[in-house]
Design a protein around this motif. Structure first.
Motif, PDB file in Angstrom:
ATOM      1  N   PHE A   1       0.757  28.751  42.524  1.00  0.00           N
ATOM      2  CA  PHE A   1       1.500  28.703  41.267  1.00  0.00           C
ATOM      3  C   PHE A   1       2.964  29.084  41.494  1.00  0.00           C
ATOM      4  O   PHE A   1       3.870  28.458  40.927  1.00  0.00           O
TER       5      PHE A   1
ATOM      6  N   GLN B   1       4.720  26.171  42.848  1.00  0.00           N
ATOM      7  CA  GLN B   1       4.970  25.169  41.802  1.00  0.00           C
ATOM      8  C   GLN B   1       6.192  25.531  40.968  1.00  0.00           C
ATOM      9  O   GLN B   1       7.006  24.671  40.627  1.00  0.00           O
TER      10      GLN B   1
ATOM     11  N   GLY C   1      -0.360  32.763  31.493  1.00  0.00           N
ATOM     12  CA  GLY C   1      -0.610  31.321  31.459  1.00  0.00           C
ATOM     13  C   GLY C   1       0.500  30.549  32.138  1.00  0.00           C
ATOM     14  O   GLY C   1       0.918  30.866  33.253  1.00  0.00           O
ATOM     15  N   TYR C   2       1.003  29.523  31.438  1.00  0.00           N
ATOM     16  CA  TYR C   2       2.062  28.691  31.985  1.00  0.00           C
ATOM     17  C   TYR C   2       3.448  29.097  31.487  1.00  0.00           C
ATOM     18  O   TYR C   2       4.435  28.409  31.777  1.00  0.00           O
TER      19      TYR C   2
ATOM     20  N   MET D   1       6.097  29.356  34.047  1.00  0.00           N
ATOM     21  CA  MET D   1       6.637  28.048  34.407  1.00  0.00           C
ATOM     22  C   MET D   1       7.739  27.641  33.435  1.00  0.00           C
ATOM     23  O   MET D   1       8.787  27.111  33.843  1.00  0.00           O
TER      24      MET D   1
END
Length: 438
Positions: free
Chosen positions: A273, A276, A325-326, A329
């Protein structure tokens, strides 16, 4: 016949501006992407082959930062004496030469010296950009040009990511240094020829751009000297810009440096992650500088700065209040949208408000204050981690710093206004419309 001449001149100027923008972007990609960041990407393989420890790695990295500060000062001093074009080409050539020399030795001391010089060239190649862009790029296009140039780092890192697996995978890390070094020297050769054709090795007062309407006399040319440049920068908005660049380094550099450790060690995300997030930041960074620079040419540099600092604030607060969570990101996306453009917006503001030696001195000092801010910020972040056991608290500091930066931005006079004009023959007292037709 009379109407065709201005159109052909504008087309020629636009073509020259495009070529210079591409070349300057490639210089930033080489000096930052290769000279500054390549060692960090292949240090594991070099350690196995040459047998040095992480204490040496830390020392070399710190030396690179010191080189950046010293060359920022040296580049400013040289640019006001020998010319910005000469300093930019010389810095790129020196970087290319050092890149080629690294694989020729097994001495980590020599490699450390070469990496220190390359860290310095990242600063000295950047210092004259405002002067060069001001001479070649029309006023209304400087934001997007400098935005693209500031994204050069992401292009260099992207090229690294393509080359590293093939070279390092076959155990040929030396070949990687040779490749990027020779590539840098080839681009520098093309750029030197282009600069010569465009007259960028001549003094500003000798170019046709500065003689439009009336020729400058010798006292005016002398007023563009280095000494005059230092005198003219001591105005209120210049000091604000220097403070802002210090705070940019204080907040932005640690944000990037500690993001992966915070995600993995502090928040418990896996390496996949974190990779990413970093990959997303890199891809967005390749486009963000130009996009926000284009926007700044339309809504104003100050407004675009406020937009970037707003995204910085939200990005930092997501990592403080909702790192689940995301959302990290999302934080990375906002960071990329703000981080790369902000390094183009400040020089864009300077180029639209100052000219000549004053512009070079102003921007040169901003590189020094930014480097100092990065050193102080990285130290503070490490200190807070040791004191509290958590990286989170420095992201709280970053969020507070972005609020201060927003306030300082609102205290700047509008770029291109009479209040922001600095430098002999400064165009900032004219409007963008006037300059577009000048």
């Amino acid at each position: 016949m009379v109407r065709k001449t201005p159109a052909s001149v504008l087309r020629s100027r636009a073509a020259a501006g495009f070529v210079i923008t591409v070349l300057l972007t490639s210089f930033v990609a080489a000096t930052y992407g290769f000279g500054f960041y390549l060692f960090a990407q292949i240090v594991t393989d070099m350690r196995k082959d040459l047998g040095f420890g992480y204490t040496v790695v830390g020392t070399v990295t710190a030396a690179g930062q010191l080189g950046f500060l010293l060359f920022a000062l040296l580049g400013t001093w040289l640019s006001t004496r020998v010319g910005g074009g000469q300093v930019t080409i010389g810095s790129a050539a020196l970087c290319g030469l050092c890149l080629v020399l690294v694989p020729l030795t097994d001495s980590i001391l020599v490699i450390g010296i070469l990496l220190t010089i390359m860290g310095g060239t990242a600063a000295s190649v950047y210092v004259p950009l405002v002067e060069i862009v001001g001479r070649v790029i029309d006023y209304e296009h400087r934001g997007k040009a400098l935005g693209l140039i500031s994204s050069g780092t992401s292009y260099g890192v992207f090229v690294n990511s393509l080359l590293v697996p093939s070279f390092v995978g076959s155990g040929n890390w030396r070949g990687l240094w040779y490749s990027v070094g020779l590539g840098t020297l080839m681009v520098t050769g093309v750029a030197a020829f282009t600069f010569l054709r465009l007259g960028l090795f001549r003094s500003r007062s000798a170019t046709a751009e500065d003689s439009s309407g009336a020729a400058e006399d010798r006292p005016a040319a002398r007023d563009d000297s280095a000494r005059a440049g230092w005198r003219m920068v001591l105005v209120r908005w210049v000091v604000i810009v220097w403070i802002m660049k210090f705070l940019n380094g204080f907040a932005c550099m640690p944000f990037q440096n500690y993001l992966s450790p915070y995600l993995r060690e502090g928040l418990g995300f896996d390496i996949g992650f974190a990779a990413q997030v970093w990959g997303t930041i890199g891809v967005i960074g390749m486009l963000a500088g130009f996009a926000v620079g284009w926007l700044s040419d339309r809504i104003g540099v100050r407004t675009s700065m406020l937009l970037c600092y707003g995204m910085f604030f939200v990005s930092a607060m997501l990592l403080v209040l909702a790192p689940v969570g995301y959302l990290p990101m999302v934080s990375g996306v906002l960071f990329a949208l703000a981080f790369y453009p902000i390094y183009g917006l400040v020089p864009a503001y300077v180029s639209k408000s100052a000219s000549g030696a004053a512009a070079t001195v102003i921007f040169g000092v901003t590189n020094v204050t930014q480097g100092l801010g990065g050193i102080v910020g990285n130290y503070t972040a490490g200190f807070l981690k040791t004191l509290t056991g958590d990286f989170m608290w420095y992201y709280v500091v970053i969020a507070a710093t972005t609020v201060v930066l927003g306030v300082l931005t609102m205290r700047l006079p509008r770029e291109g206004s009479p209040e922001s004009a600095v430098g002999p023959g400064s165009t900032s007292s004219r409007t963008g419309k006037d300059l577009a037709h000048a």
